[in-house]
Design a protein around this motif. Sequence first.
Motif, PDB file in Angstrom:
ATOM      1  N   THR A  69     -31.694  55.421  56.655  1.00  0.00           N
ATOM      2  CA  THR A  69     -30.913  55.819  57.838  1.00  0.00           C
ATOM      3  C   THR A  69     -30.250  54.611  58.510  1.00  0.00           C
ATOM      4  O   THR A  69     -29.203  54.742  59.137  1.00  0.00           O
ATOM      5  N   SER A  70     -30.880  53.455  58.376  1.00  0.00           N
ATOM      6  CA  SER A  70     -30.290  52.227  58.946  1.00  0.00           C
ATOM      7  C   SER A  70     -30.247  51.152  57.861  1.00  0.00           C
ATOM      8  O   SER A  70     -31.160  50.331  57.756  1.00  0.00           O
ATOM      9  N   TYR A  74     -26.342  47.048  58.505  1.00  0.00           N
ATOM     10  CA  TYR A  74     -26.266  47.552  59.882  1.00  0.00           C
ATOM     11  C   TYR A  74     -27.355  46.894  60.745  1.00  0.00           C
ATOM     12  O   TYR A  74     -27.088  46.442  61.868  1.00  0.00           O
ATOM     13  N   LEU A  96     -29.629  51.111  69.944  1.00  0.00           N
ATOM     14  CA  LEU A  96     -30.690  51.919  70.557  1.00  0.00           C
ATOM     15  C   LEU A  96     -31.743  51.021  71.205  1.00  0.00           C
ATOM     16  O   LEU A  96     -31.935  49.869  70.796  1.00  0.00           O
ATOM     17  N   HIS A 102     -37.859  52.842  67.056  1.00  0.00           N
ATOM     18  CA  HIS A 102     -39.061  52.552  66.259  1.00  0.00           C
ATOM     19  C   HIS A 102     -40.206  53.547  66.420  1.00  0.00           C
ATOM     20  O   HIS A 102     -41.121  53.554  65.595  1.00  0.00           O
ATOM     21  N   HIS A 104     -40.705  56.606  65.812  1.00  0.00           N
ATOM     22  CA  HIS A 104     -40.975  57.501  64.677  1.00  0.00           C
ATOM     23  C   HIS A 104     -41.454  56.748  63.427  1.00  0.00           C
ATOM     24  O   HIS A 104     -41.744  57.360  62.405  1.00  0.00           O
TER      25      HIS A 104
HETATM   26  C1  HEM Z   1     -43.035  45.573  62.066  1.00  0.00           C
HETATM   27  C2  HEM Z   1     -41.936  45.386  62.767  1.00  0.00           C
HETATM   28  C3  HEM Z   1     -40.636  46.127  62.541  1.00  0.00           C
HETATM   29  C4  HEM Z   1     -40.278  47.002  61.549  1.00  0.00           C
HETATM   30  C5  HEM Z   1     -41.095  47.454  60.352  1.00  0.00           C
HETATM   31  C6  HEM Z   1     -38.922  47.451  61.843  1.00  0.00           C
HETATM   32  C7  HEM Z   1     -38.195  48.359  61.094  1.00  0.00           C
HETATM   33  C8  HEM Z   1     -37.025  48.974  61.503  1.00  0.00           C
HETATM   34  C9  HEM Z   1     -36.396  50.098  60.866  1.00  0.00           C
HETATM   35  C10 HEM Z   1     -36.892  50.775  59.592  1.00  0.00           C
HETATM   36  C11 HEM Z   1     -35.317  50.438  61.610  1.00  0.00           C
HETATM   37  C12 HEM Z   1     -34.366  51.625  61.356  1.00  0.00           C
HETATM   38  C13 HEM Z   1     -34.964  52.896  61.937  1.00  0.00           C
HETATM   39  C14 HEM Z   1     -34.220  54.152  61.597  1.00  0.00           C
HETATM   40  O1  HEM Z   1     -32.988  54.141  61.433  1.00  0.00           O
HETATM   41  O2  HEM Z   1     -34.890  55.198  61.497  1.00  0.00           O
HETATM   42  C15 HEM Z   1     -35.229  49.488  62.700  1.00  0.00           C
HETATM   43  C16 HEM Z   1     -34.239  49.445  63.644  1.00  0.00           C
HETATM   44  C17 HEM Z   1     -34.002  48.378  64.484  1.00  0.00           C
HETATM   45  N1  HEM Z   1     -34.889  47.360  64.726  1.00  0.00           N
HETATM   46 FE1  HEM Z   1     -36.701  47.123  63.905  1.00  0.00          FE
HETATM   47  N2  HEM Z   1     -38.493  46.831  62.985  1.00  0.00           N
HETATM   48  C18 HEM Z   1     -39.496  46.001  63.433  1.00  0.00           C
HETATM   49  C19 HEM Z   1     -39.449  45.185  64.540  1.00  0.00           C
HETATM   50  C20 HEM Z   1     -38.303  44.895  65.230  1.00  0.00           C
HETATM   51  C21 HEM Z   1     -38.175  43.874  66.230  1.00  0.00           C
HETATM   52  C22 HEM Z   1     -39.311  42.928  66.664  1.00  0.00           C
HETATM   53  C23 HEM Z   1     -36.874  43.923  66.671  1.00  0.00           C
HETATM   54  C24 HEM Z   1     -36.189  43.070  67.709  1.00  0.00           C
HETATM   55  C25 HEM Z   1     -36.701  42.033  68.321  1.00  0.00           C
HETATM   56  C26 HEM Z   1     -36.207  44.986  65.965  1.00  0.00           C
HETATM   57  C27 HEM Z   1     -34.883  45.348  66.133  1.00  0.00           C
HETATM   58  C28 HEM Z   1     -34.320  46.481  65.597  1.00  0.00           C
HETATM   59  C29 HEM Z   1     -32.970  46.939  65.915  1.00  0.00           C
HETATM   60  C30 HEM Z   1     -31.959  46.229  66.833  1.00  0.00           C
HETATM   61  C31 HEM Z   1     -32.789  48.148  65.240  1.00  0.00           C
HETATM   62  C32 HEM Z   1     -31.514  49.011  65.230  1.00  0.00           C
HETATM   63  C33 HEM Z   1     -31.485  49.950  66.439  1.00  0.00           C
HETATM   64  C34 HEM Z   1     -30.302  50.909  66.350  1.00  0.00           C
HETATM   65  O3  HEM Z   1     -30.226  51.695  65.389  1.00  0.00           O
HETATM   66  O4  HEM Z   1     -29.446  50.862  67.240  1.00  0.00           O
HETATM   67  N3  HEM Z   1     -37.103  45.561  65.100  1.00  0.00           N
HETATM   68  N4  HEM Z   1     -36.292  48.619  62.622  1.00  0.00           N
END
Ligand code: HEM
Length: 151
Positions: A69-70, A74, A96, A102, A104
């Motif tokens: 999805t992401s 992106y 977002l 996150h 879900h």
């Molecule tokens: C174990 C830690 C993390 C995992 C496994 C993870 C994984 C993911 C995944 C799979 C997505 C896409 C979700 C979707 O489309 O359903 C996502 C989105 C995102 N994550 Fe993480 N993430 C983690 C931590 C973080 C952290 C610490 C940050 C920032 C400091 C971050 C920033 C973002 C951003 C900016 C998005 C995109 C939001 C949007 O779609 O507008 N993530 N993450």
Amino acid sequence: MKYLRASLPIIIVMLLLPAPAVAEDEKPSLYERLGGLKAISMVVDDFVDRLSTNDALNANPAIAAGRDTSPAPYLKVQLSVMVCEAAGGPCQYTGLAMKESHAHLNITASEWQTMLDLFKTTLDKSSVPEAEQKELFAIVESTKADIVMME
Ligand code: HEM
């Protein structure tokens, strides 16, 4: 000569006063110290590549599904803009909120630790100095409560 004599005490007092401390906002921002958006995008590129190919993280089916999805390009854009803004750079994150993106994914404390380890590997490989690493970890840490949903 008359003026010089009159202002001499003022000049002496000014010379004796301690130099004003350098204002905090004169210190270069974290954004500048990291090398701006180009350097941030390189760090994020390496980090997201490590995250998205990590077997322990992809063993969580919700995280694996999130990769579709992401897609990685992106995520790299969104994360680069987010870090740029948080580091005091001229960017504005419009993605977002962390809880929304996150919740879900059912991310556990152990998956969070895996992510921190991968981030450290990226920062070391990118030769980011220790002081700037600390500030980046503080930014990441500030999102933990919204991202880690399970023990
Ligand atoms: C174990 C830690 C993390 C995992 C496994 C993870 C994984 C993911 C995944 C799979 C997505 C896409 C979700 C979707 O489309 O359903 C996502 C989105 C995102 N994550 Fe993480 N993430 C983690 C931590 C973080 C952290 C610490 C940050 C920032 C400091 C971050 C920033 C973002 C951003 C900016 C998005 C995109 C939001 C949007 O779609 O507008 N993530 N993450």
